[in-house]
Design a protein around this motif. Structure first.
Motif, PDB file in Angstrom:
ATOM      1  N   GLN A  76      30.619  25.179  40.700  1.00 32.11           N
ATOM      2  CA  GLN A  76      31.360  24.805  39.494  1.00 32.11           C
ATOM      3  C   GLN A  76      31.209  25.854  38.393  1.00 32.11           C
ATOM      4  N   ASN A  77      30.045  26.480  38.330  1.00 29.91           N
ATOM      5  CA  ASN A  77      29.771  27.430  37.249  1.00 29.91           C
ATOM      6  C   ASN A  77      30.143  28.879  37.562  1.00 29.91           C
ATOM      7  N   THR A  78      30.458  29.174  38.816  1.00 31.60           N
ATOM      8  CA  THR A  78      30.719  30.578  39.176  1.00 31.60           C
ATOM      9  C   THR A  78      32.086  30.824  39.812  1.00 31.60           C
ATOM     10  N   THR A  79      32.712  29.798  40.346  1.00 26.95           N
ATOM     11  CA  THR A  79      33.965  30.003  41.089  1.00 26.95           C
ATOM     12  C   THR A  79      35.030  30.694  40.254  1.00 26.95           C
ATOM     13  N   SER A  80      35.173  30.287  38.998  1.00 24.29           N
ATOM     14  CA  SER A  80      36.214  30.899  38.150  1.00 24.29           C
ATOM     15  C   SER A  80      35.960  32.398  37.971  1.00 24.29           C
ATOM     16  N   GLN A  81      34.700  32.794  37.922  1.00 25.62           N
ATOM     17  CA  GLN A  81      34.376  34.219  37.771  1.00 25.62           C
ATOM     18  C   GLN A  81      34.708  34.985  39.049  1.00 25.62           C
ATOM     19  N   PHE A  82      34.446  34.370  40.187  1.00 25.05           N
ATOM     20  CA  PHE A  82      34.770  35.031  41.449  1.00 25.05           C
ATOM     21  C   PHE A  82      36.279  35.130  41.643  1.00 25.05           C
ATOM     22  N   GLU A  83      36.995  34.133  41.201  1.00 25.99           N
ATOM     23  CA  GLU A  83      38.457  34.191  41.284  1.00 25.99           C
ATOM     24  C   GLU A  83      39.000  35.312  40.403  1.00 25.99           C
ATOM     25  N   ALA A  84      38.393  35.495  39.238  1.00 29.95           N
ATOM     26  CA  ALA A  84      38.816  36.584  38.347  1.00 29.95           C
ATOM     27  C   ALA A  84      38.519  37.943  38.984  1.00 29.95           C
ATOM     28  N   GLN A  85      37.370  38.056  39.642  1.00 32.51           N
ATOM     29  CA  GLN A  85      37.047  39.300  40.348  1.00 32.51           C
ATOM     30  C   GLN A  85      38.078  39.579  41.426  1.00 32.51           C
ATOM     31  N   ALA A  86      38.452  38.552  42.155  1.00 34.09           N
ATOM     32  CA  ALA A  86      39.435  38.719  43.230  1.00 34.09           C
ATOM     33  C   ALA A  86      40.764  39.216  42.670  1.00 34.09           C
ATOM     34  N   ARG A  87      41.205  38.624  41.563  1.00 35.33           N
ATOM     35  CA  ARG A  87      42.498  38.999  40.984  1.00 35.33           C
ATOM     36  C   ARG A  87      42.488  40.424  40.428  1.00 35.33           C
ATOM     37  N   SER A  88      41.304  40.923  40.091  1.00 31.93           N
ATOM     38  CA  SER A  88      41.231  42.278  39.546  1.00 31.93           C
ATOM     39  C   SER A  88      41.664  43.323  40.573  1.00 31.93           C
ATOM     40  N   PHE A  89      41.681  42.965  41.851  1.00 30.02           N
ATOM     41  CA  PHE A  89      42.089  43.908  42.899  1.00 30.02           C
ATOM     42  C   PHE A  89      43.598  43.900  43.137  1.00 30.02           C
ATOM     43  N   PHE A  90      44.310  42.965  42.517  1.00 25.26           N
ATOM     44  CA  PHE A  90      45.747  42.850  42.768  1.00 25.26           C
ATOM     45  C   PHE A  90      46.510  44.099  42.356  1.00 25.26           C
ATOM     46  N   THR A  91      46.029  44.800  41.334  1.00 29.45           N
ATOM     47  CA  THR A  91      46.752  45.968  40.826  1.00 29.45           C
ATOM     48  C   THR A  91      46.384  47.252  41.574  1.00 29.45           C
ATOM     49  N   VAL A  92      45.428  47.158  42.476  1.00 29.33           N
ATOM     50  CA  VAL A  92      45.029  48.332  43.276  1.00 29.33           C
ATOM     51  C   VAL A  92      45.091  47.935  44.750  1.00 29.33           C
ATOM     52  N   PRO A  93      46.279  47.956  45.339  1.00 29.45           N
ATOM     53  CA  PRO A  93      46.455  47.474  46.712  1.00 29.45           C
ATOM     54  C   PRO A  93      45.531  48.141  47.728  1.00 29.45           C
ATOM     55  N   GLU A  94      45.244  49.454  47.547  1.00 30.34           N
ATOM     56  CA  GLU A  94      44.372  50.128  48.509  1.00 30.34           C
ATOM     57  C   GLU A  94      42.979  49.505  48.510  1.00 30.34           C
ATOM     58  N   ASP A  95      42.439  49.251  47.323  1.00 32.29           N
ATOM     59  CA  ASP A  95      41.134  48.599  47.233  1.00 32.29           C
ATOM     60  C   ASP A  95      41.199  47.173  47.779  1.00 32.29           C
ATOM     61  N   ALA A  96      42.284  46.485  47.454  1.00 36.53           N
ATOM     62  CA  ALA A  96      42.444  45.108  47.930  1.00 36.53           C
ATOM     63  C   ALA A  96      42.476  45.052  49.451  1.00 36.53           C
ATOM     64  N   GLU A  97      43.116  46.033  50.070  1.00 39.50           N
ATOM     65  CA  GLU A  97      43.176  46.057  51.533  1.00 39.50           C
ATOM     66  C   GLU A  97      41.790  46.261  52.129  1.00 39.50           C
ATOM     67  N   ASP A  98      40.990  47.126  51.508  1.00 40.31           N
ATOM     68  CA  ASP A  98      39.620  47.330  51.978  1.00 40.31           C
ATOM     69  C   ASP A  98      38.795  46.051  51.828  1.00 40.31           C
ATOM     70  N   VAL A  99      38.965  45.377  50.695  1.00 38.61           N
ATOM     71  CA  VAL A  99      38.221  44.140  50.454  1.00 38.61           C
ATOM     72  C   VAL A  99      38.670  43.050  51.421  1.00 38.61           C
ATOM     73  N   TRP A 100      39.975  42.979  51.689  1.00 41.98           N
ATOM     74  CA  TRP A 100      40.493  41.964  52.605  1.00 41.98           C
ATOM     75  C   TRP A 100      39.918  42.140  54.012  1.00 41.98           C
ATOM     76  N   ALA A 101      39.693  43.384  54.400  1.00 42.13           N
ATOM     77  CA  ALA A 101      39.100  43.641  55.718  1.00 42.13           C
ATOM     78  C   ALA A 101      37.703  43.027  55.816  1.00 42.13           C
ATOM     79  N   ILE A 102      37.065  42.817  54.665  1.00 43.82           N
ATOM     80  CA  ILE A 102      35.718  42.224  54.637  1.00 43.82           C
ATOM     81  C   ILE A 102      35.779  40.708  54.495  1.00 43.82           C
ATOM     82  N   ILE A 103      36.570  40.228  53.563  1.00 45.68           N
ATOM     83  CA  ILE A 103      36.570  38.797  53.254  1.00 45.68           C
ATOM     84  C   ILE A 103      37.569  38.005  54.089  1.00 45.68           C
TER      85      ILE A 103
END
Length: 501
Positions: free
Chosen positions: A272-299
């Motif tokens: 409850q106290n951290t999920t919103s922060q992790f969601e914000a971290q996830a969205r920060s990759f939306f503007t850098v597709p190359e980084d997002a693709e690397d992260v997606w390969a992990i998660i």
């Protein structure tokens, strides 16, 4: 593309012989003219000879300086022939400037001289970038960690060619390397071929040697930092008291000989106290597709969704939803589920508690896995765990389908005519038996039963004695209301007694 005249040169470290070439073209042309004019005018021939001497001295000084620069840069031998060609251009245009008789001739010679000088400086720059890129590739990127956090990114389109070219460039693969001037782009191009390359790689030298594939984002450090700032992990990523719940449980080891007490983390509170922060971290990759693709390969390993850069850029798309969900789930797995407290020797295997013996010891060791099954199917029987991990509610039967689903998850099933209902059609009790176990007696489960009673009966049907099944059921399901008494000993070995409070 401009004219290409340089022959292919195999990549090696030998350059002395090639660098021995001089600008003989200029000297020969001038000497031929002197031989012609000497027959007619010795005074004119002397003037021309003076010019030749000046040109030779100028060319010699420039050649020495250029070769010194090449040696200082640690240039491959392929660059020496190009350096000689540029030196010829520099000298020819310098002589033309010296001999210009009109403004137009002088302007043309000056422009040619300037272009040749710029070309020489660009050659130096390419050589320097070449050496830096080899060092960069050798020191910064380990193929074993490519695609891993902190390792070389594999998502950019140009990375495959860059890696292939650098493998030849660094001598890891057999191949050929060549440089040539491209008038169309006004710069140098590199061409690589080799055993690891299909066809050739032909690219702008500055783009090739200046290429950076980037690194995979270190999302683990981002996630751990969030837990630390929230106070759930210390600087060594160990659980803090703030992360713990009131729920405690034990695990058995060595065929039930030892028992370890654990405290579970307060998973719901942490989420409850951290999920919103992790969601914000996830969205920060939306503007850098190359980084997002690397992260997606992990998660995204557990997802059937294929990564799509174009879809990731679309607000509210399925790709964005799946990415945020997968990131939050990945983050939740990085924090431990429990903390180990102490380990004790159990009374059961000492021969003074319950039936003892090998059969019960094995059943005791399997109880841990069965607890997980029981917890996963609580909902089918009208129960749940609260935020502190304690089971709440009593046994309830919603309908036959739900009951069958829950029993199947536990490895049990209804006996024939095992459903009993009141006059309103509500299920009041069921009779069940363990699947696949011959001779196992069925037993009754009543609506309203305490969860620990239900679980105790299940444990007894697994082969545990009544006393031991009762102890484990209370401990694992009601630890929040249990108290550990460590004052009881058995032949010098500490043993755990549990009393329901």
């Amino acid at each position: 593309m401009g004219a290409y005249e340089n022959p292919i040169t195999v990549v090696d470290n030998q350059s002395g012989q090639i660098w021995a070439n001089t600008i003989s073209n200029v000297a020969k042309a001038t000497t031929d003219y002197i031989d012609f004019t000497r027959q007619k005018n010795d005074e004119l021939a002397k003037k021309i000879q003076d010019q030749l001497d000046w040109a030779a001295e100028y060319a010699s000084k420039n050649q020495e300086q250029v070769y010194a620069n090449l040696a200082k840069l640690g240039a491959d031998s392929i660059y020496s022939k190009e350096a000689d060609e540029v030196l010829n251009l520099v000298t020819e245009n310098r002589i033309a400037m010296q001999n210009a008789s009109t403004k137009e001739e002088l302007k043309i010679a000056q422009e040619g001289f300037g272009k040749a000088q710029k070309r020489l400086q660009q050659l130096y720059s390419v050589i320097e970038m070449d050496e830096e890129s080899k060092k960069f590739y050798g020191e910064e990127f380990d193929p074993a960690t490519a695609g891993m956090q902190g390792g070389m990114s594999k998502s950019k389109a140009g990375t495959a060619d860059w890696v292939a070219a650098q493998n030849v460039n660094n001598g890891f693969a057999k191949g050929q390397k060549e440089v040539y001037w491209d008038e169309e782009i006004g710069g140098y191009r590199m061409r690589f071929s080799g055993e690891n390359i299909e066809g050739v790689i032909d690219k702008d030298a500055r783009l090739l040697f200046g290429y950076d594939p980037g690194k995979v984002p270190g999302i683990d450090s981002m996630i751990y930092s969030t837990y630390q700032k929230a106070g759930y992990l210390d600087k060594n990523n160990q659980l803090t008291d703030s992360a713990m719940s009131n729920y405690k449980f034990t695990k058995l080891s060595d065929n039930g000989k030892y028992e370890t007490l654990y405290t579970a983390t307060a998973a719901n509170r942490i989420a409850q106290n951290t999920t919103s922060q992790f969601e914000a971290q996830a969205r920060s990759f939306f503007t850098v597709p190359e980084d997002a693709e690397d992260v997606w390969a992990i998660i995204g390993k557990g997802s059937d969704k294929q990564f799509s850069a174009s879809e990731l850029l679309q607000q509210g798309s399925e790709m964005q939803t799946e990415f945020v969900k997968a990131y939050a789930e990945y983050a939740s797995k990085l924090i431990p589920n429990y903390k180990e407290n102490n380990t004790y020797q159990t009374k059961a295997v000492s021969g003074k508690g319950g039936k003892g013996g090998t059969g019960e010891a094995k059943a005791l060791a399997n109880a841990e896995a069965f607890v997980v099954q029981f917890s996963e199917n609580l909902g089918s029987f009208g129960m749940a765990r609260n935020k502190d991990g304690i089971i709440i509610g009593n046994v309830q039967f919603d309908n036959v389908s739900t009951v069958n689903k829950g029993l199947a998850g536990l490895g049990y099933s209804l006996v024939d005519d095992g459903i009993f209902q009141d006059e309103d059609g509500n299920i009041t009790e069921i009779k069940i038996k363990k699947n696949g176990a011959k001779g196992t007696e069925d037993f009754t489960v009543n609506a309203g039963d305490d969860p620990y009673v239900f679980f105790q009966n299940l444990l007894e049907s697994q082969g545990l004695s009544k006393d031991l099944a009762q102890q484990i059921a209370k401990n694992l399901l009601y630890t929040g209301r249990l108290q550990r008494d460590e004052s009881v000993t058995d032949e010098g070995q500490k043993y755990n007694q549990y009393e329901r409070k």
